[in-house]
Design an enzyme around this catalytic site. Structure first.
Site, PDB file in Angstrom:
ATOM      1  N   TYR A  80      16.901   5.326  11.753  1.00  0.00           N
ATOM      2  CA  TYR A  80      16.363   4.682  10.542  1.00  0.00           C
ATOM      3  C   TYR A  80      17.496   4.129   9.679  1.00  0.00           C
ATOM      4  CZ  TYR A  80      14.054   4.298   5.974  1.00  0.00           C
ATOM      5  OH  TYR A  80      13.581   3.838   4.760  1.00  0.00           O
ATOM      6  N   HIS A  87       7.985  13.433   3.444  1.00  0.00           N
ATOM      7  CA  HIS A  87       9.247  13.936   2.933  1.00  0.00           C
ATOM      8  C   HIS A  87       9.010  15.272   2.227  1.00  0.00           C
ATOM      9  CE1 HIS A  87      10.348   9.610   3.401  1.00  0.00           C
ATOM     10  NE2 HIS A  87      11.476  10.159   3.799  1.00  0.00           N
ATOM     11  N   TRP A 137      10.704  24.560   4.786  1.00  0.00           N
ATOM     12  CA  TRP A 137      11.643  24.287   5.875  1.00  0.00           C
ATOM     13  C   TRP A 137      13.082  24.341   5.394  1.00  0.00           C
ATOM     14  CZ3 TRP A 137       9.098  19.504   8.700  1.00  0.00           C
ATOM     15  CH2 TRP A 137       7.904  19.935   9.320  1.00  0.00           C
ATOM     16  N   GLY A 151       5.928  -0.042  -2.625  1.00  0.00           N
ATOM     17  CA  GLY A 151       5.262  -1.325  -2.781  1.00  0.00           C
ATOM     18  C   GLY A 151       4.134  -1.293  -3.796  1.00  0.00           C
ATOM     19  N   ASN A 154      15.721   9.509  -3.167  1.00  0.00           N
ATOM     20  CA  ASN A 154      14.444  10.045  -2.693  1.00  0.00           C
ATOM     21  C   ASN A 154      13.328   9.738  -3.689  1.00  0.00           C
ATOM     22  OD1 ASN A 154      15.405  11.748  -0.309  1.00  0.00           O
ATOM     23  ND2 ASN A 154      16.693  12.498  -1.959  1.00  0.00           N
ATOM     24  N   ARG A 205       0.812  -1.219   0.000  1.00  0.00           N
ATOM     25  CA  ARG A 205       0.000   0.000   0.000  1.00  0.00           C
ATOM     26  C   ARG A 205       0.847   1.272   0.000  1.00  0.00           C
ATOM     27  NH1 ARG A 205      -5.013  -1.137   4.240  1.00  0.00           N
ATOM     28  NH2 ARG A 205      -6.294  -2.386   2.817  1.00  0.00           N
ATOM     29  N   GLY A 206       2.122   1.132   0.223  1.00  0.00           N
ATOM     30  CA  GLY A 206       3.005   2.295   0.292  1.00  0.00           C
ATOM     31  C   GLY A 206       3.423   2.793  -1.075  1.00  0.00           C
ATOM     32  N   PRO A 227      17.444   2.936  -3.215  1.00  0.00           N
ATOM     33  CA  PRO A 227      16.848   3.993  -4.034  1.00  0.00           C
ATOM     34  C   PRO A 227      17.096   5.375  -3.451  1.00  0.00           C
ATOM     35  CG  PRO A 227      15.150   2.883  -2.763  1.00  0.00           C
ATOM     36  CD  PRO A 227      16.448   2.197  -2.439  1.00  0.00           C
TER      37      PRO A 227
END
Length: 312
Positions: A137, A180, A203, A17, A166, A13-14, A164
């Site tokens: 992470y 992100h 930011w 993926g 970004n 679902r990401g 990979p």
């Protein structure tokens, strides 16, 4: 991979993926296996082992992970290292124990030292200090790489690790607290346009440079590498070009059609100054990214609008 192979996509679902799932379906694979986190908690060893035993899986794309931007990594360091270590340990070990033919572990270029030479070559891994804001992470991902290498060495498995750059694309995370930079900017400019806001805050200083790869390009690379790569050493996937955050903001502003100003909040840390990956290794195998940043951003904005309207 055989046409009738049983292929498990962890994290379907990401962002990554779901792109791999689309690419597999496009190639004609029909024996695809996936579970939501509510159906299968990859942090629970017994659940994962039972799942692998029942499903008789041939190939695994391990794209499941707890991910987030600078703010999320800074606020929840324990969650990031714990959850990622649990997920990858359970999946990799169960894949070995049930005789999976090949497994692909999806890492991240945050594994490289903060001040490593540019572009980032695969051999720069573990040659310097990591970026502090996403260190937990990154350490988890480095452990996953070493776990794959160790299983290959001790048990003769064929587990490969792909790094990979970004990512962006459909099914991205647009939550401003955990996303992100690229999806966050898409949402900020869209909402500012709707509200007729005078300015949008970005930011950091806008000076750091980042490389961005469309998830559909990564998915094609993953299928390509599953067929053509068997080395235990990591391999980068990227486009080989980067862009300053300031210029990225201007590009997204233009695509969204926002007419206001851009302000930069330099009190928020920039993170790594530059993060461009060396893609000569994968290019030499015969694969190159094909989706330009502008083309990809336009499609990502369309996808965001659909998702945003549904969830609004």
């Amino acid at each position: 991979m055989e046409n009738n192979a049983r292929i498990y996509v962890a994290g379907h679902r990401g962002l990554v993926g779901s792109a791999i799932l689309r690419a597999l379906e496009k190639k004609g694979y029909r024996n695809l296996i996936y579970r939501s986190s509510s159906e299968l908690d990859l942090r629970e060893r017994d659940q994962v082992q039972s799942f692998f035993e029942e499903q008789e899986i041939d190939y695994v794309f391990l794209a499941a992970a707890k991910v987030g931007g600078i703010a999320a990594n800074n606020d929840f360091p324990a969650d990031f290292i714990r959850d990622n270590l649990l997920i990858q340990t359970n999946v990799i070990d169960s894949a070995y124990r049930t005789g999976v033919k090949n497994l692909m572990f999806l890492g991240s270029t945050c594994i490289y030292p903060k001040f490593a030479p540019q572009p980032l070559k695969e051999e720069y891994l573990l040659t310097g200090d990591l970026e502090p804001t996403n260190k937990p992470y990154a350490i988890a991902k480095i452990a996953g790489i070493n776990m794959c290498q160790s299983y290959n060495r001790q048990y003769g498995t064929k587990f490969i690790s792909v790094m990979p750059t970004n990512m962006y694309g459909p099914n991205d995370n647009f939550d401003l607290k955990t996303s992100h930079v690229l999806p966050a900017l898409i949402r900020k400019f869209h909402e500012a346009k709707e509200a007729n806001a005078q300015s949008v805050e970005v930011w950091g200083t806008g000076q750091p440079k980042r490389e961005f790869l469309h998830s559909d390009d990564l998915a094609e690379a993953c299928l390509f590498l599953m067929e053509h790569y068997e080395d235990s050493e990591i391999i980068n996937v990227g486009v080989g070009e980067d862009i300053a955050i300031r210029d990225l903001a201007e590009l997204i502003k233009s695509i969204v059609g926002y007419q206001g100003e851009i302000s930069f909040n330099s009190s928020i840390p920039d993170g790594t100054p530059r993060k461009l990956v060396d893609v000569s290794k994968i290019n030499a195998l015969g694969w190159q990214a094909r989706i330009s940043l502008e083309e990809g951003l336009k499609s990502a904005y369309v996808a965001f609008q659909k998702e945003y309207l549904i969830n609004k």
